[in-house]
Design a protein around this motif. Structure first.
Motif, PDB file in Angstrom:
ATOM      1  N   ALA A 142      39.329 -81.396   0.021  1.00  0.00           N
ATOM      2  CA  ALA A 142      39.385 -82.008   1.351  1.00  0.00           C
ATOM      3  C   ALA A 142      40.419 -81.298   2.228  1.00  0.00           C
ATOM      4  O   ALA A 142      40.174 -81.033   3.409  1.00  0.00           O
ATOM      5  N   TYR A 143      41.554 -80.967   1.651  1.00  0.00           N
ATOM      6  CA  TYR A 143      42.602 -80.253   2.391  1.00  0.00           C
ATOM      7  C   TYR A 143      42.080 -78.908   2.897  1.00  0.00           C
ATOM      8  O   TYR A 143      42.336 -78.522   4.039  1.00  0.00           O
ATOM      9  N   ARG A 144      41.351 -78.208   2.049  1.00  0.00           N
ATOM     10  CA  ARG A 144      40.827 -76.896   2.444  1.00  0.00           C
ATOM     11  C   ARG A 144      39.841 -77.015   3.606  1.00  0.00           C
ATOM     12  O   ARG A 144      39.820 -76.160   4.493  1.00  0.00           O
ATOM     13  N   VAL A 145      39.021 -78.056   3.602  1.00  0.00           N
ATOM     14  CA  VAL A 145      38.099 -78.283   4.715  1.00  0.00           C
ATOM     15  C   VAL A 145      38.900 -78.522   5.999  1.00  0.00           C
ATOM     16  O   VAL A 145      38.607 -77.938   7.041  1.00  0.00           O
ATOM     17  N   CYS A 146      39.919 -79.374   5.922  1.00  0.00           N
ATOM     18  CA  CYS A 146      40.755 -79.658   7.097  1.00  0.00           C
ATOM     19  C   CYS A 146      41.459 -78.397   7.580  1.00  0.00           C
ATOM     20  O   CYS A 146      41.471 -78.104   8.787  1.00  0.00           O
ATOM     21  N   GLU A 147      42.042 -77.659   6.656  1.00  0.00           N
ATOM     22  CA  GLU A 147      42.774 -76.444   7.010  1.00  0.00           C
ATOM     23  C   GLU A 147      41.859 -75.427   7.694  1.00  0.00           C
ATOM     24  O   GLU A 147      42.218 -74.842   8.726  1.00  0.00           O
ATOM     25  N   THR A 148      40.665 -75.230   7.145  1.00  0.00           N
ATOM     26  CA  THR A 148      39.713 -74.289   7.716  1.00  0.00           C
ATOM     27  C   THR A 148      39.315 -74.702   9.125  1.00  0.00           C
ATOM     28  O   THR A 148      39.276 -73.874  10.049  1.00  0.00           O
ATOM     29  N   ARG A 149      39.059 -75.986   9.311  1.00  0.00           N
ATOM     30  CA  ARG A 149      38.642 -76.484  10.633  1.00  0.00           C
ATOM     31  C   ARG A 149      39.778 -76.372  11.646  1.00  0.00           C
ATOM     32  O   ARG A 149      39.560 -75.963  12.793  1.00  0.00           O
ATOM     33  N   ILE A 150      40.994 -76.720  11.237  1.00  0.00           N
ATOM     34  CA  ILE A 150      42.151 -76.624  12.133  1.00  0.00           C
ATOM     35  C   ILE A 150      42.385 -75.167  12.529  1.00  0.00           C
ATOM     36  O   ILE A 150      42.634 -74.867  13.706  1.00  0.00           O
ATOM     37  N   ASN A 151      42.290 -74.249  11.573  1.00  0.00           N
ATOM     38  CA  ASN A 151      42.476 -72.831  11.880  1.00  0.00           C
ATOM     39  C   ASN A 151      41.413 -72.326  12.847  1.00  0.00           C
ATOM     40  O   ASN A 151      41.713 -71.549  13.755  1.00  0.00           O
ATOM     41  N   ALA A 152      40.160 -72.771  12.662  1.00  0.00           N
ATOM     42  CA  ALA A 152      39.077 -72.357  13.559  1.00  0.00           C
ATOM     43  C   ALA A 152      39.330 -72.879  14.976  1.00  0.00           C
ATOM     44  O   ALA A 152      39.131 -72.147  15.959  1.00  0.00           O
ATOM     45  N   ILE A 153      39.765 -74.111  15.088  1.00  0.00           N
ATOM     46  CA  ILE A 153      40.066 -74.690  16.403  1.00  0.00           C
ATOM     47  C   ILE A 153      41.233 -73.948  17.054  1.00  0.00           C
ATOM     48  O   ILE A 153      41.202 -73.640  18.250  1.00  0.00           O
ATOM     49  N   GLN A 154      42.266 -73.641  16.267  1.00  0.00           N
ATOM     50  CA  GLN A 154      43.428 -72.913  16.795  1.00  0.00           C
ATOM     51  C   GLN A 154      43.015 -71.550  17.337  1.00  0.00           C
ATOM     52  O   GLN A 154      43.438 -71.145  18.424  1.00  0.00           O
ATOM     53  N   GLN A 155      42.166 -70.851  16.592  1.00  0.00           N
ATOM     54  CA  GLN A 155      41.695 -69.540  17.053  1.00  0.00           C
ATOM     55  C   GLN A 155      40.869 -69.663  18.332  1.00  0.00           C
ATOM     56  O   GLN A 155      41.009 -68.850  19.249  1.00  0.00           O
ATOM     57  N   ALA A 156      40.022 -70.683  18.395  1.00  0.00           N
ATOM     58  CA  ALA A 156      39.204 -70.891  19.598  1.00  0.00           C
ATOM     59  C   ALA A 156      40.084 -71.222  20.805  1.00  0.00           C
ATOM     60  O   ALA A 156      39.846 -70.717  21.908  1.00  0.00           O
ATOM     61  N   LEU A 157      41.096 -72.055  20.591  1.00  0.00           N
ATOM     62  CA  LEU A 157      42.010 -72.388  21.691  1.00  0.00           C
ATOM     63  C   LEU A 157      42.814 -71.173  22.127  1.00  0.00           C
ATOM     64  O   LEU A 157      42.996 -70.940  23.329  1.00  0.00           O
ATOM     65  N   ASP A 158      43.299 -70.395  21.162  1.00  0.00           N
ATOM     66  CA  ASP A 158      44.039 -69.176  21.505  1.00  0.00           C
ATOM     67  C   ASP A 158      43.180 -68.231  22.332  1.00  0.00           C
ATOM     68  O   ASP A 158      43.637 -67.673  23.322  1.00  0.00           O
ATOM     69  N   ALA A 159      41.919 -68.076  21.941  1.00  0.00           N
ATOM     70  CA  ALA A 159      41.005 -67.203  22.676  1.00  0.00           C
ATOM     71  C   ALA A 159      40.733 -67.755  24.071  1.00  0.00           C
ATOM     72  O   ALA A 159      40.706 -67.007  25.053  1.00  0.00           O
ATOM     73  N   ALA A 160      40.539 -69.061  24.182  1.00  0.00           N
ATOM     74  CA  ALA A 160      40.261 -69.674  25.479  1.00  0.00           C
ATOM     75  C   ALA A 160      41.452 -69.524  26.424  1.00  0.00           C
ATOM     76  O   ALA A 160      41.281 -69.201  27.606  1.00  0.00           O
ATOM     77  N   PHE A 161      42.663 -69.733  25.909  1.00  0.00           N
ATOM     78  CA  PHE A 161      43.839 -69.605  26.758  1.00  0.00           C
ATOM     79  C   PHE A 161      44.132 -68.149  27.098  1.00  0.00           C
ATOM     80  O   PHE A 161      44.649 -67.857  28.170  1.00  0.00           O
TER      81      PHE A 161
END
Length: 83
Positions: free
Chosen positions: A54-73
């Motif tokens: 479960a932690y790995r799923v959360c970590e993967t999703r959080i990292n994907a969101i962080q990358q998307a936000l970094d790219a958007a900004f």
């Protein structure tokens, strides 16, 4: 006749598919562990394995969101060359 598996052992569950499902597993497992006066050693390994998945799923999703936000900004930042 004796059984080869412990009757208290949880059945292994498949890894959660969404952040919400994974987060709920982590919350539930943490609450169960905190409420125990004595650790349930028979189920501890399955709880830990389930929590790691479960932690790995959360970590993967959080990292994907962080990358998307970094790219958007990064796209929002204006050029400093005066244009």
């Amino acid at each position: 006749m004796t059984s080869t598996t412990s009757p208290t052992r949880k059945r292994k569950k498949s890894a959660p598919k969404t952040f919400k499902a994974a987060y709920n597993i982590l919350k539930t497992n943490a609450a169960e562990l905190q409420q125990q006066d004595e650790p349930d050693i028979d189920n501890l390994m399955s709880t830990v394995e389930e929590s790691i998945a479960a932690y790995r799923v959360c970590e993967t999703r959080i990292n994907a969101i962080q990358q998307a936000l970094d790219a958007a900004f990064a796209e929002e930042v204006p050029d400093n060359n005066g244009s």
